[in-house]
Scaffold this motif. Sequence first.
Motif, mmCIF file in Angstrom:
data_model
loop_
_atom_site.group_PDB
_atom_site.id
_atom_site.type_symbol
_atom_site.label_atom_id
_atom_site.label_comp_id
_atom_site.label_asym_id
_atom_site.label_seq_id
_atom_site.Cartn_x
_atom_site.Cartn_y
_atom_site.Cartn_z
ATOM 1 N N ILE A 8 0.794 -1.107 -0.218
ATOM 2 C CA ILE A 8 0.108 0.000 -0.065
ATOM 3 C C ILE A 8 0.854 1.125 -0.054
ATOM 4 N N THR A 9 0.462 2.226 -0.858
ATOM 5 C CA THR A 9 1.344 3.540 -0.897
ATOM 6 C C THR A 9 1.052 4.199 0.375
ATOM 7 N N ARG A 10 1.991 5.061 0.671
ATOM 8 C CA ARG A 10 1.891 6.165 1.925
ATOM 9 C C ARG A 10 0.723 7.028 1.777
ATOM 10 N N ALA A 12 -2.030 6.265 0.284
ATOM 11 C CA ALA A 12 -3.218 5.566 0.333
ATOM 12 C C ALA A 12 -3.674 5.199 1.879
ATOM 13 N N LEU A 13 -2.280 4.964 2.646
ATOM 14 C CA LEU A 13 -2.400 4.600 4.143
ATOM 15 C C LEU A 13 -2.602 6.095 4.796
ATOM 16 N N LEU A 14 -2.136 7.252 4.550
ATOM 17 C CA LEU A 14 -2.740 8.359 4.950
ATOM 18 C C LEU A 14 -4.128 8.567 4.720
ATOM 19 N N ARG A 15 -4.640 8.485 3.697
ATOM 20 C CA ARG A 15 -6.041 8.631 3.230
ATOM 21 C C ARG A 15 -7.038 7.794 4.281
ATOM 22 N N HIS A 16 -6.696 6.442 4.371
ATOM 23 C CA HIS A 16 -7.513 5.340 5.231
ATOM 24 C C HIS A 16 -7.300 5.979 6.742
ATOM 25 N N ALA A 17 -6.080 6.385 7.205
ATOM 26 C CA ALA A 17 -5.993 6.913 8.679
ATOM 27 C C ALA A 17 -6.649 8.202 8.618
ATOM 28 N N LEU A 18 -6.757 8.986 7.823
ATOM 29 C CA LEU A 18 -7.679 10.412 8.008
ATOM 30 C C LEU A 18 -8.965 9.899 7.890
ATOM 31 N N ARG A 19 -9.395 9.244 7.209
ATOM 32 C CA ARG A 19 -10.829 8.699 7.068
ATOM 33 C C ARG A 19 -11.431 8.299 8.577
ATOM 34 N N ALA A 20 -10.665 7.317 8.892
ATOM 35 C CA ALA A 20 -10.741 6.815 10.430
ATOM 36 C C ALA A 20 -10.819 7.658 11.408
ATOM 37 N N GLY A 21 -9.912 8.680 11.290
ATOM 38 C CA GLY A 21 -9.676 9.754 12.387
ATOM 39 C C GLY A 21 -10.924 10.613 12.359
ATOM 40 N N ALA A 22 -11.416 10.886 11.241
ATOM 41 C CA ALA A 22 -12.638 11.836 11.075
ATOM 42 C C ALA A 22 -13.839 11.230 11.361
ATOM 43 N N CYS A 23 -14.038 10.082 11.491
ATOM 44 C CA CYS A 23 -15.067 9.292 12.177
ATOM 45 C C CYS A 23 -14.988 9.128 13.631
#
Length: 112
Positions: A8-10, A12-23
């Motif tokens: 996984i690219t960095r 994409a990893l940041l995008r997933h982390a930000l989505r989880a953090g926003a929820c």
Amino acid sequence: MADTVPTITRRALLRHALRAGACAPLLRLGLLNAAAEPRNKPAPFTPLAGQLPFSPQDDALLEDVERQCFLYFWEQGNPETGLVRDRCNVITPDKNPLGSMAAVGFGLTALC
């Protein structure tokens, strides 16, 4: 065939982390939980019949504070630039002619 590890690219990893953090705050508030019960809202304030919310002395004090605040921003505003003098030390007299945008914002609300 060789076993490949999915990568996984960095980004994409940041995008997933930000989505989880926003929820996360929504989960804590129970907004994403479908089984959450509606919260009880406090009743709106209703003064007693025939009773004013402020005494005449309280009303006079509020009028005086409003007048003094308005006069400060009216008198300390520069007529050429519109900037309001910013005073941060109220204990000693300050002759600093500097103004700030924050004081202008407060001045605009004081004029209203």
